[in-house]
Design an enzyme around this catalytic site. Structure first.
Site, PDB file in Angstrom:
ATOM      1  N   LYS A  76       0.857  -1.196   0.000  1.00 31.51           N
ATOM      2  CA  LYS A  76       0.000   0.000   0.000  1.00 31.51           C
ATOM      3  C   LYS A  76       0.891   1.244   0.000  1.00 31.51           C
ATOM      4  O   LYS A  76       1.881   1.305   0.723  1.00 31.51           O
ATOM      5  CB  LYS A  76      -0.911  -0.018   1.228  1.00 31.51           C
ATOM      6  CG  LYS A  76      -1.960   1.103   1.247  1.00 31.51           C
ATOM      7  CD  LYS A  76      -2.923   0.973   2.436  1.00 31.51           C
ATOM      8  CE  LYS A  76      -3.993   2.064   2.416  1.00 31.51           C
ATOM      9  NZ  LYS A  76      -4.934   1.947   3.552  1.00 31.51           N
ATOM     10  N   SER A 151      -9.940   2.045   2.515  1.00 30.17           N
ATOM     11  CA  SER A 151      -9.010   2.739   1.659  1.00 30.17           C
ATOM     12  C   SER A 151      -7.960   1.839   1.020  1.00 30.17           C
ATOM     13  O   SER A 151      -7.292   2.266   0.070  1.00 30.17           O
ATOM     14  CB  SER A 151      -8.297   3.836   2.458  1.00 30.17           C
ATOM     15  OG  SER A 151      -7.493   3.259   3.477  1.00 30.17           O
ATOM     16  N   SER A 175     -10.387  -0.051   6.866  1.00 26.17           N
ATOM     17  CA  SER A 175      -9.758  -0.043   5.542  1.00 26.17           C
ATOM     18  C   SER A 175      -9.009  -1.306   5.125  1.00 26.17           C
ATOM     19  O   SER A 175      -8.585  -1.390   3.976  1.00 26.17           O
ATOM     20  CB  SER A 175      -8.804   1.130   5.426  1.00 26.17           C
ATOM     21  OG  SER A 175      -9.541   2.293   5.175  1.00 26.17           O
TER      22      SER A 175
HETATM   23  N1  GLN Z   1     -13.560   4.627   5.654  1.00 22.42           N
HETATM   24  C1  GLN Z   1     -13.027   5.163   6.881  1.00 22.42           C
HETATM   25  C2  GLN Z   1     -12.593   6.594   6.649  1.00 22.42           C
HETATM   26  O1  GLN Z   1     -12.845   7.078   5.607  1.00 22.42           O
HETATM   27  C3  GLN Z   1     -11.870   4.325   7.355  1.00 22.42           C
HETATM   28  C4  GLN Z   1     -10.653   4.524   6.554  1.00 22.42           C
HETATM   29  C5  GLN Z   1      -9.499   3.721   7.070  1.00 22.42           C
HETATM   30  O2  GLN Z   1      -9.652   2.729   7.783  1.00 22.42           O
HETATM   31  N2  GLN Z   1      -8.311   4.179   6.728  1.00 22.42           N
HETATM   32  O3  GLN Z   1     -12.029   7.235   7.476  1.00 22.42           O
END
Ligand code: GLN
Length: 483
Positions: A76, A151, A175
């Site tokens: 990532k 994400s 995410s």
């Molecule tokens: N979807 C959540 C956010 O937008 C979690 C994102 C994540 O876990 N990095 O903050």
């Protein structure tokens, strides 16, 4: 080759059926041929991958190499990689080559795993659909008109399409688990502090954790074993020995107590997902587990609490992106103020700006007590719910996400409906617990995930429970057509 598990690949590498060099070349070939449809990989590091593969082959010939030696992975783009662009999905860091490796990067490299490249992600990990990336959205290999989740959507889509046997992810509110669910793969978010955050670009420091995205729990165990452990360079890393995850995989599940929180099966959950989750839980009964109804009464506080805590922390973390020290700088600033305003204005996308504004507001004098302090109090209540639940049960189960993969664009204009994608995952981050998502069926032709939540440092138990289920089910072996 691309359909094999890490254990199978490791065995073939040792048997000499193929070399790491051949395996790496085959993954790179799949990326260049198939990824244009997905946009999951934003930087390919072919030359360094081939060089690392040759070194891994030499190490394998000497014997005693770790299981992960010679196995390719995708990384990532939130993890610093020395000399390689580390963009975090943002224009702000489009020109940033990290001067050092994150601890997760270094541990994988030191063990001989082969980095193929960096994966697309929501900008600064803010999103649930991978649509906030500066590099454009990622598409779900099960249906190219749909999102892969986010994400860590690039990592999840790439593993689902078998472009690499494993990928890294990070999980601040879901995410790793939510994209794993939407792409039909296995993902694990460890206990807060189990994996070092050093060199992992911070979104919300009290919530972020790195973890594996793989096709199976057994593979996740190999990867987690490699990246876990105390790191003196991360003050939130916990000094506690790492369990032997592989050794626990086959433990018998007789007597396992599974808790089903009633709040995870209420309104808002797709009925087809509910039915698939119930069917999966019945399988655990066959494995000797007992099922108990439980309650996590403060669950409804988790999304609002998170959307104060996470933006507050991100507004502080992202203040370092100022156009001066590194990253994007606007053209011809007329003075220092203009340089800050335009560099940040042009470098960040709309979702990141929204979060910075919410966070700055919540932390400002006069509002701090009403929002940030209140959110921290609610966070304690959410954690206490889990602590009492784990006095009665060993693992908590439920759906990972309320729906299967949605269409590109479907939720991009409605931030609240996007935020609700993480309704079942966010509380786990607020409590700092380990959580996992494994494939548990299909609804409307799309994969769905079963979430497993464990007590602190019970990653080994989650992997064991998931592995036992994967031995009697084949959802995790299903692959999208055309990949
Ligand atoms: N979807 C959540 C956010 O937008 C979690 C994102 C994540 O876990 N990095 O903050």
């Amino acid at each position: 080759m691309h359909q094999m598990t890490i254990a199978e690949l490791a065995a073939e590498l040792r048997a000499g059926t193929f070399s790491s060099e051949e395996l790496t070349r085959s993954c790179l070939e799949r990326i260049s041929r198939l990824d244009p449809q997905l946009n999951s990989v934003i930087t390919v590091t072919s030359d360094s991958a081939m060089a690392a593969a040759r070194q891994a082959d030499a190490r394998l010939r000497q014997g005693n190499a770790p299981v992960i030696t010679g196995i390719p992975f995708l990384h990532k783009d939130i993890f610093c990689t020395e000399g390689v662009r580390t963009s975090c999905g943002s224009r702000m860091l489009d020109n940033f080559k990290a001067p050092y490796d994150a601890t997760v990067t270094a541990r994988l490299k030191d063990a001989g795993a082969i980095m193929l490249g960096k994966t697309n992600m929501d900008e600064f990990a803010m999103g649930s659909s991978n649509e906030t990336s500066f590099y454009g959205p990622v598409r779900n290999p099960w249906d190219l008109d749909r999102v892969p989740g986010g994400s860590s959507g690039g990592s999840a889509a790439a593993v689902a399409a078998r472009l690499a046997p494993m990928a890294t992810g990070t999980d601040t509110g879901g995410s790793i688990r939510q994209p794993a669910a939407l792409c039909g793969i296995t993902g694990l978010k460890p206990t807060y502090g189990r994996v070092s955050r050093y060199g992992m670009i911070a979104f919300a420091s009290s919530l972020d954790q790195a973890g594996p995205l793989t096709t199976s729990a057994a593979d996740a165990a190999v990867m987690l074993q490699t990246i876990s452990g105390f790191d003196p360079r991360d003050s939130t890393s916990i000094e506690r020995p790492v369990d032997d995850y592989l050794q626990q995989l086959d433990n018998d599940l007789t007597g396992l107590r599974i808790g089903l929180p009633k709040e995870y099966f209420g309104a808002g959950l797709d009925p087809q997902i509910a039915a698939a989750i119930e069917a999966a839980i019945d399988e655990f009964k066959k494995l000797g587990a007992s099922v108990h109804d439980i309650s996590l009464p403060n669950s409804q506080l988790s999304v609002p609490t998170y959307y104060v805590v996470a933006p507050a922390e991100c507004s502080s973390n992202l203040s370092r992106m100022d156009g001066v020290r590194f990253g994007y700088r606007c053209e011809n600033p007329k003075d220092l103020q203009d340089l800050y305003v335009r560099s940040r204005g042009e470098g960040f996308g709309p979702e990141v700006k929204r979060r910075i504004m919410i966070g700055t507001y919540a932390l400002s004098a006069g509002y701090y007590d009403a929002y940030y302090l209140k959110a921290q109090q609610a966070r304690r209540l959410i954690r206490d719910d889990f602590v009492s639940a784990f006095e009665q049960v060993d693992v908590i189960m439920g759906p990972t996400a309320p729906s299967t993969a949605f269409r590109l664009g479907e939720k991009s204009d409605d931030p609240v409906s996007m935020y609700l994608s993480d309704i079942y995952t966010i509380a786990v981050n607020l409590a700092g617990l380990p959580g996992m998502s494994i494939p548990a069926g299909f609804a409307n032709g799309l994969p769905l995930g079963l979430q497993l939540i464990g007590n602190y440092f019970e990653e080994g138990r989650l992997l064991n429970v998931a592995h036992k289920y994967q031995q009697i089910s084949d959802w995790h072996t299903r692959m999208p057509d055309n990949f």
